[in-house]
Design a protein around this motif. Structure first.
Motif, PDB file in Angstrom:
ATOM      1  N   GLN A 149       0.837  -1.202   0.000  1.00  0.00           N
ATOM      2  CA  GLN A 149       0.000   0.000   0.000  1.00  0.00           C
ATOM      3  C   GLN A 149       0.870   1.249   0.000  1.00  0.00           C
ATOM      4  N   LEU A 150       1.889   1.251   0.843  1.00  0.00           N
ATOM      5  CA  LEU A 150       2.804   2.389   0.889  1.00  0.00           C
ATOM      6  C   LEU A 150       3.452   2.608  -0.470  1.00  0.00           C
ATOM      7  N   TYR A 151       3.901   1.524  -1.083  1.00  0.00           N
ATOM      8  CA  TYR A 151       4.574   1.604  -2.376  1.00  0.00           C
ATOM      9  C   TYR A 151       3.658   2.227  -3.432  1.00  0.00           C
ATOM     10  N   GLY A 152       2.452   1.685  -3.564  1.00  0.00           N
ATOM     11  CA  GLY A 152       1.533   2.190  -4.577  1.00  0.00           C
ATOM     12  C   GLY A 152       1.186   3.651  -4.376  1.00  0.00           C
ATOM     13  N   LEU A 153       0.905   4.015  -3.137  1.00  0.00           N
ATOM     14  CA  LEU A 153       0.569   5.410  -2.846  1.00  0.00           C
ATOM     15  C   LEU A 153       1.758   6.328  -3.079  1.00  0.00           C
ATOM     16  N   TYR A 154       2.945   5.867  -2.712  1.00  0.00           N
ATOM     17  CA  TYR A 154       4.144   6.685  -2.888  1.00  0.00           C
ATOM     18  C   TYR A 154       4.403   6.944  -4.377  1.00  0.00           C
ATOM     19  N   LYS A 155       4.301   5.896  -5.185  1.00  0.00           N
ATOM     20  CA  LYS A 155       4.569   6.044  -6.614  1.00  0.00           C
ATOM     21  C   LYS A 155       3.601   7.040  -7.255  1.00  0.00           C
ATOM     22  N   VAL A 156       2.328   6.935  -6.912  1.00  0.00           N
ATOM     23  CA  VAL A 156       1.347   7.880  -7.453  1.00  0.00           C
ATOM     24  C   VAL A 156       1.576   9.263  -6.857  1.00  0.00           C
ATOM     25  N   GLY A 157       1.861   9.308  -5.563  1.00  0.00           N
ATOM     26  CA  GLY A 157       2.058  10.584  -4.874  1.00  0.00           C
ATOM     27  C   GLY A 157       3.237  11.381  -5.375  1.00  0.00           C
ATOM     28  N   THR A 158       4.259  10.691  -5.874  1.00  0.00           N
ATOM     29  CA  THR A 158       5.425  11.396  -6.414  1.00  0.00           C
ATOM     30  C   THR A 158       5.258  11.729  -7.881  1.00  0.00           C
ATOM     31  N   GLY A 159       4.138  11.294  -8.467  1.00  0.00           N
ATOM     32  CA  GLY A 159       3.856  11.629  -9.853  1.00  0.00           C
ATOM     33  C   GLY A 159       4.639  10.824 -10.871  1.00  0.00           C
ATOM     34  N   GLU A 160       5.154   9.667 -10.471  1.00  0.00           N
ATOM     35  CA  GLU A 160       5.907   8.848 -11.422  1.00  0.00           C
ATOM     36  C   GLU A 160       4.979   8.363 -12.528  1.00  0.00           C
ATOM     37  N   ASP A 161       5.508   8.276 -13.722  1.00  0.00           N
ATOM     38  CA  ASP A 161       4.727   7.939 -14.909  1.00  0.00           C
ATOM     39  C   ASP A 161       4.559   6.426 -15.032  1.00  0.00           C
ATOM     40  N   PHE A 162       3.355   5.949 -14.730  1.00  0.00           N
ATOM     41  CA  PHE A 162       3.086   4.516 -14.787  1.00  0.00           C
ATOM     42  C   PHE A 162       3.204   3.986 -16.217  1.00  0.00           C
ATOM     43  N   SER A 163       2.796   4.786 -17.191  1.00  0.00           N
ATOM     44  CA  SER A 163       2.818   4.322 -18.578  1.00  0.00           C
ATOM     45  C   SER A 163       4.238   4.040 -19.063  1.00  0.00           C
ATOM     46  N   ALA A 164       5.228   4.623 -18.413  1.00  0.00           N
ATOM     47  CA  ALA A 164       6.630   4.401 -18.794  1.00  0.00           C
ATOM     48  C   ALA A 164       7.246   3.221 -18.042  1.00  0.00           C
ATOM     49  N   ALA A 165       6.525   2.695 -17.065  1.00  0.00           N
ATOM     50  CA  ALA A 165       7.055   1.587 -16.253  1.00  0.00           C
ATOM     51  C   ALA A 165       7.010   0.290 -17.043  1.00  0.00           C
ATOM     52  N   LYS A 166       8.050  -0.494 -16.887  1.00  0.00           N
ATOM     53  CA  LYS A 166       8.094  -1.794 -17.554  1.00  0.00           C
ATOM     54  C   LYS A 166       7.531  -2.851 -16.613  1.00  0.00           C
ATOM     55  N   GLN A 167       6.745  -3.745 -17.178  1.00  0.00           N
ATOM     56  CA  GLN A 167       6.178  -4.828 -16.372  1.00  0.00           C
ATOM     57  C   GLN A 167       7.302  -5.772 -15.961  1.00  0.00           C
ATOM     58  N   PRO A 168       7.299  -6.196 -14.691  1.00  0.00           N
ATOM     59  CA  PRO A 168       8.362  -7.081 -14.201  1.00  0.00           C
ATOM     60  C   PRO A 168       8.370  -8.430 -14.931  1.00  0.00           C
TER      61      PRO A 168
END
Length: 88
Positions: free
Chosen positions: A25-44
């Motif tokens: 939960q912390l991870y997901g909220l942090y990533k969105v909260g910092t404005g990181e671009d999900f569309s640029a993330a590579k699937q593991p």
């Protein structure tokens, strides 16, 4: 330092480690909260199980339509709950 940045620093100083679900939960909220671009993330990769869980949690938050500000508020609230639960 913003309240969000302080919460991110505080979570590293909890007296006990949060559960895996709380960490996700912390991870997901942090990533969105910092404005990181999900569309640029590579699937593991297929055998990166931890990465898959983290990716799925981040994706869930993005699909919920959370704004960075909403994610930061939820992150701060969660950290406050964890500080009370695990000690600080």
């Amino acid at each position: 330092m913003s309240t969000f940045e302080q919460a991110a620093a505080d979570v590293k100083n909890l007296k006990a480690k949060p559960s895996d679900q709380e960490m996700l939960q912390l991870y997901g909220l942090y990533k969105v909260g910092t404005g990181e671009d999900f569309s640029a993330a590579k699937q593991p990769g297929a055998f990166d199980f931890a990465g898959k869980y983290k990716y799925a949690e981040w994706k869930k938050r993005v699909e919920e339509g959370l704004t960075a500000e909403e994610a930061q508020e939820q992150y701060i609230k969660l950290v406050d709950e964890l500080k009370e639960k695990y000690g600080f």
